[in-house]
Design an enzyme around this catalytic site. Sequence first.
Site, mmCIF file in Angstrom:
data_model
loop_
_atom_site.group_PDB
_atom_site.id
_atom_site.type_symbol
_atom_site.label_atom_id
_atom_site.label_comp_id
_atom_site.label_asym_id
_atom_site.label_seq_id
_atom_site.Cartn_x
_atom_site.Cartn_y
_atom_site.Cartn_z
ATOM 1 N N TYR A 1 47.348 46.526 31.699
ATOM 2 C CA TYR A 1 46.147 46.662 32.528
ATOM 3 C C TYR A 1 45.811 45.311 33.131
ATOM 4 O O TYR A 1 45.760 44.299 32.427
ATOM 5 C CB TYR A 1 44.979 47.155 31.662
ATOM 6 C CG TYR A 1 43.683 47.294 32.414
ATOM 7 C CD1 TYR A 1 43.502 48.317 33.342
ATOM 8 C CD2 TYR A 1 42.632 46.394 32.210
ATOM 9 C CE1 TYR A 1 42.305 48.444 34.046
ATOM 10 C CE2 TYR A 1 41.437 46.523 32.906
ATOM 11 C CZ TYR A 1 41.277 47.549 33.818
ATOM 12 O OH TYR A 1 40.103 47.672 34.517
ATOM 13 N N ASP B 1 49.261 37.508 32.641
ATOM 14 C CA ASP B 1 47.851 37.846 32.708
ATOM 15 C C ASP B 1 47.249 37.539 31.335
ATOM 16 O O ASP B 1 47.401 38.305 30.381
ATOM 17 C CB ASP B 1 47.693 39.327 33.068
ATOM 18 C CG ASP B 1 46.232 39.748 33.138
ATOM 19 O OD1 ASP B 1 45.363 38.927 32.793
ATOM 20 O OD2 ASP B 1 45.967 40.903 33.530
ATOM 21 N N LYS C 1 37.447 36.717 30.771
ATOM 22 C CA LYS C 1 36.827 36.927 29.450
ATOM 23 C C LYS C 1 36.345 35.622 28.784
ATOM 24 O O LYS C 1 35.336 35.088 29.185
ATOM 25 C CB LYS C 1 37.820 37.654 28.536
ATOM 26 C CG LYS C 1 38.412 38.910 29.194
ATOM 27 C CD LYS C 1 37.976 40.177 28.581
ATOM 28 C CE LYS C 1 38.697 41.368 29.171
ATOM 29 N NZ LYS C 1 37.966 42.586 29.112
HETATM 30 C C1 LIG Z 1 44.596 41.859 30.708
HETATM 31 C C2 LIG Z 1 43.468 42.131 31.655
HETATM 32 N N1 LIG Z 1 43.568 41.741 32.924
HETATM 33 C C3 LIG Z 1 42.583 41.942 33.807
HETATM 34 C C4 LIG Z 1 41.421 42.581 33.433
HETATM 35 C C5 LIG Z 1 40.337 42.811 34.420
HETATM 36 O O1 LIG Z 1 39.269 41.991 34.151
HETATM 37 P P1 LIG Z 1 37.794 42.353 34.682
HETATM 38 O O2 LIG Z 1 37.327 43.518 33.885
HETATM 39 O O3 LIG Z 1 37.016 41.111 34.477
HETATM 40 O O4 LIG Z 1 37.946 42.707 36.132
HETATM 41 C C6 LIG Z 1 41.270 43.004 32.113
HETATM 42 C C7 LIG Z 1 40.033 43.672 31.674
HETATM 43 O O5 LIG Z 1 39.890 44.159 30.583
HETATM 44 C C8 LIG Z 1 42.321 42.793 31.196
HETATM 45 O O6 LIG Z 1 42.229 43.211 29.921
#
Ligand SMILES: Cc1ncc(COP(=O)(O)O)c(C=O)c1O
Length: 460
Positions: free
Chosen positions: A164, A266, A294
């Site tokens: 994700y 990521d 985060k």
């Molecule tokens: C690995 C990862 N990348 C990107 C995101 C997206 O972040 P945001 O919710 O701040 O848009 C998340 C959100 O949980 C995530 O877990």
Amino acid sequence: MSKKVATKKEKPRAHVDVKAKYCSMMKKSKRLHTKALDVLPGGVESNFRLMEPFPFYAAYADGSKLYDVDGHEYIDYLLSQGAIMLGHRRKEIMQAVQAQVQKGANFAVPTELCLEVAKRITSYVPSVKRVRFTNSGTEATMHAIRTARGFAGKDKIAKAEGGYHGVHDSVLWGLWGPPEEMGHERRPKTASFSRGVPKSIADTVCVFPFNDIEATYDILHKERENLAAVITEPILANVGVLMPRDHYLNELRKITKELGILLIFDEVVTGFRVSRGGAQELFHVKPDLTTFGKALGGGFQLAAFGGRKDIMDELVEEKEEWPHVTFHGGTYNAHPVSMAASAATLKVLEDDRVYSNLDRLANNLFPAMQEQLDDLHITAEVASCGSMAQIFFGAKDVRTARQADGTDWDKLGKWCMHCLVHGVMFGHPHGEKMFISDAHTCEDIERSLEVAEDGFRAVM
Ligand SMILES: Cc1ncc(COP(=O)(O)O)c(C=O)c1O
């Protein structure tokens, strides 16, 4: 700290109607939710916040505790989906934010705070030579991918199945869905996850199976002429906590180098959490680009993407042909209040004692949960890395996204709900992971283990 294990109780506790208890506890939340249904689709601000029978409303939080509008206290392991690493209302962060608020909200010109945070990121994560800020993890991965595409002059990306990366159009593919949509486990289809994402984007994305290096190689090799970048979480956290096995990340790094494809990690979840330098420090792998979110913002809206200087310069170095650069912008980028929170957070994280405290708490909680499950003869794996964990019910040694998807999420939800109504929020009943903060205490862990065990008995 003494570990309370399952063998101390002989008989399973009678199963109570958890949903009825939830409804009887959450009277004010129910009233608010009923009103919210009139103005918000599903009564919520994010699809992740949908919850059966209805979501409860938070009133405030402090340290390791969250308090709802009906006056109940929870030991919080959701921690804003991992964003709160130092505990709610951490003094250093609150003071920095309050001081910044006095100076104004947002200026849309640089502040010194931006420089301080950028310097700390580049010193904690050596693969990141240049960095830019965004407001969410979604934006960070969107811009990292765009930058990689601009630099490589190619449109296609590869992503791990189950990974994700937020909610923009390039990444809402190959998450999960019916088996016929997902395709063969070793040759996943580019399966759509959301209506409204143009089908034509599927031509610019391919999907590979995390932790299956042979299949990954075949897919990347076949697409090597078209691929700008591979994006993956170094620990596949969206489907639980899937650790890379058999040097998967090192092999992926080798393959992407060999095939001339950029590698994006990521680290929105893992960055600064699993170690100061993120998962890339833990596994000794240097990606070309990295995204953060985060923990970076200490609970405030902040994310970032960065990496190799030559790639990041793609944002400003003008080419002869039109369009001259790969574009990144945003009114709220590097918002001073979030930057103040981030600077304070990263400063606290300089101290090794934060990480040793998190490790100590995690070592007291997660193995003890596994012990409880084993003693109760419940087949389940408590998969963890540092201060984050996930319970996979109905399976052991979960290695792939497909295996994770096939575990008993229903049981996880029931266990989570049971624990919630007994004062411990172990992630989200719909499957979000557990995180530990620096504010959790041994007493929290002890109490949490009692509730966890009771919950295991209730769902066995
Ligand atoms: C690995 C990862 N990348 C990107 C995101 C997206 O972040 P945001 O919710 O701040 O848009 C998340 C959100 O949980 C995530 O877990």
